[in-house]
Design a protein around this motif. Structure first.
Motif, short mmCIF file in Angstrom:
data_model
loop_
_atom_site.label_atom_id
_atom_site.label_comp_id
_atom_site.label_asym_id
_atom_site.label_seq_id
_atom_site.Cartn_x
_atom_site.Cartn_y
_atom_site.Cartn_z
N LEU A 1 0.84 -1.20 0.00
CA LEU A 1 0.00 0.00 0.00
C LEU A 1 0.87 1.25 0.00
O LEU A 1 1.96 1.26 0.57
N PRO A 2 0.40 2.32 -0.61
CA PRO A 2 1.17 3.58 -0.58
C PRO A 2 1.12 4.17 0.82
O PRO A 2 0.27 3.82 1.64
N LYS A 3 2.05 5.07 1.09
CA LYS A 3 2.04 5.76 2.39
C LYS A 3 1.37 7.12 2.29
O LYS A 3 0.96 7.69 3.30
N LYS A 4 1.28 7.63 1.07
CA LYS A 4 0.67 8.93 0.85
C LYS A 4 -0.31 8.87 -0.31
O LYS A 4 -0.26 7.95 -1.14
N ILE A 5 -1.19 9.83 -0.38
CA ILE A 5 -2.19 9.90 -1.44
C ILE A 5 -1.63 10.69 -2.61
O ILE A 5 -1.32 11.88 -2.48
N GLU A 6 -1.49 10.03 -3.73
CA GLU A 6 -0.92 10.67 -4.92
C GLU A 6 -1.82 11.80 -5.44
O GLU A 6 -3.04 11.66 -5.49
N GLY A 7 -1.19 12.91 -5.82
CA GLY A 7 -1.91 13.99 -6.47
C GLY A 7 -2.77 14.85 -5.57
O GLY A 7 -3.52 15.70 -6.06
N LEU A 8 -2.68 14.66 -4.26
CA LEU A 8 -3.48 15.46 -3.34
C LEU A 8 -2.65 16.59 -2.76
O LEU A 8 -1.66 16.35 -2.07
N ALA A 9 -3.04 17.81 -3.07
CA ALA A 9 -2.34 18.99 -2.54
C ALA A 9 -3.34 19.80 -1.72
O ALA A 9 -4.40 20.19 -2.24
N LEU A 10 -3.03 20.05 -0.48
CA LEU A 10 -3.93 20.79 0.40
C LEU A 10 -3.25 22.05 0.93
O LEU A 10 -2.12 21.99 1.41
N THR A 11 -3.93 23.17 0.81
CA THR A 11 -3.41 24.43 1.33
C THR A 11 -3.71 24.52 2.82
O THR A 11 -4.43 23.69 3.39
N LYS A 12 -3.20 25.55 3.46
CA LYS A 12 -3.48 25.78 4.87
C LYS A 12 -4.98 25.95 5.09
O LYS A 12 -5.54 25.41 6.05
N ASP A 13 -5.62 26.70 4.19
CA ASP A 13 -7.07 26.89 4.30
C ASP A 13 -7.82 25.57 4.14
O ASP A 13 -8.82 25.33 4.83
N ASP A 14 -7.34 24.72 3.22
CA ASP A 14 -7.96 23.41 3.03
C ASP A 14 -7.87 22.59 4.31
O ASP A 14 -8.86 21.96 4.73
N LEU A 15 -6.71 22.58 4.92
CA LEU A 15 -6.49 21.81 6.13
C LEU A 15 -7.35 22.33 7.29
O LEU A 15 -7.90 21.57 8.07
#
Length: 385
Positions: free
Chosen positions: A337-351
């Motif tokens: 299994l991957p350790k991270k989600i590919e292609g997911l970029a989250l800004t501070k506002d998103d978080l």
């Protein structure tokens, strides 16, 4: 407080179980069946197998297949409209978790026509009357909630998950037939997500003996069979049959307990960004377990043993908690299994937006350890690029 046992009127699992659905439908003299499903069940051939049986029984049916990867408010509205237009007297949900959520919400609304907006189901027991009869037929692995009365819907407009808990959403019957069981490309992720559900059902504040027993046995069965199941060998069919049993036990655990932080975070990310909840919960499992460890009592000893770790009878909490977390990480590695989600970029506002929605979740209230906004953000950062 008293504990509860909530489940469908009957459940069948194993090869050929779908025949029990037809026996139930005929015995209750239903005439017009709306089959609610999605594209994956059609691609696997499950829809054709089920509708062929319905046709042989000389019953009228229609297929509604416009369900998204995550059940949405609009999916429910469309399913309700389809059922009314067709004059369905029973619903059959065929597929995975999103199909089950859509069908359960639709059944409740059809039985309670005074509730027009699916959003009005948010919270506990908002309906007053019985739902339209509903049968759930699983054709894939990865969701444990369908066996209970909770419904999770995406509110597309607000990018949040609506959490509904309604006793009228309990299905009349559940079918887990291995002959309909598709080998999806994310089978490994789905199986680890089931383990995550059982872990949370086991350690959450609502846990109790019956839910604990089912949760531990579910973890054991899935862990023992998942590596063989993903190989595609001749032995894979038997392993998948066992995982069906594990999924059913996980469903009993979750339906009669609750969930926790990983589930709340997975639901929030799915609603806001479209990332499948099962992927997020699988990738977050070890980190959330590490966070919750100090508040888990002796439960991690049971988890470690169920996952195949060697734990001595005299092991201290730090040792068996570490063993449980290490066993989860090893299983994820073995399954590649991957350790991270590919292609997911989250800004501070998103978080910030995600963390605030997580804190509003009922499942955070069930988590064994108090959660802060900062901790939620830190955990999300672990699985994004």
């Amino acid at each position: 407080m008293p504990n509860q046992i909530a489940t469908s009127a009957f459940s069948f699992f194993g090869s050929g179980a779908i025949k029990n659905l037809m026996d139930a439908v005929k015995s209750r003299e239903f005439q017009r069946i709306l089959v609610i499903t999605d594209g994956s069940a059609e691609e696997s051939g499950a829809v054709k197998k089920v509708t062929s049986l319905i046709a042989k029984s000389k019953l009228v049916f229609q297929v509604f297949d416009r369900v998204n990867l995550a059940a949405t408010v609009n999916n429910v509205r469309a399913a309700v409209d389809a059922a009314r237009s067709f004059r369905a007297d029973v619903l059959v949900a065929l597929g995975s978790g999103s199909v089950m959520d859509t069908a359960k919400a639709a059944a409740v609304l059809l039985g309670n026509p005074d509730i027009i907006d699916p959003r009005k189901l948010e919270g506990s027991n908002k309906s007053k009357k019985h739902a339209l009869p509903l049968y759930l037929v699983y054709s894939s692995v990865g969701n444990a909630r369908g066996f209970g009365y909770d419904v999770m819907l995406d509110d597309e407009a607000q990018r949040k998950k609506i959490e509904c808990f309604d006793v009228h959403a309990l299905a009349d019957g559940v079918i887990c037939d291995s002959d309909l069981f598709s080998s999806s490309k994310d089978f490994a992720v789905s199986s680890l997500a089931l383990i995550a559900s059982s872990v949370e059902a086991l350690i959450c504040k609502e846990s109790w003996l019956m839910a604990d027993i089912n949760a531990v046995e579910s973890i054991k069965i899935i862990a023992e069979n998942v590596k063989e199941a993903v190989k595609g060998t001749s032995a894979a069919a038997s392993a998948k049959e066992q995982i069906l049993c594990g999924q059913y036990l996980a469903g009993l655990a979750v339906s009669n307990s609750s969930a926790g932080l990983a589930t709340a975070m997975a639901n929030a990310l799915e609603a806001a960004n479209g990332i499948p909840a099962k992927l997020t919960s699988a990738l977050l499992l070890s980190a959330v377990m590490q966070f919750n460890a100090p508040s888990s009592g002796t439960k991690y000893k049971d988890i470690a043993i169920a996952l195949g770790a060697k734990v001595s009878a005299t092991a201290k909490p730090d040792a068996y908690r570490k063993a449980a977390i290490s066993a989860v990480e090893k299983l994820a590695k073995d399954l590649k299994l991957p350790k991270k989600i590919e292609g997911l970029a989250l800004t501070k506002d998103d978080l910030d937006f995600l963390a605030e929605n997580v804190l509003k979740s009922t499942f955070v209230e069930s988590n064994p350890k108090a959660v802060t906004k900062k901790k939620i953000i830190d955990l999300y950062k672990l699985i994004i690029k």
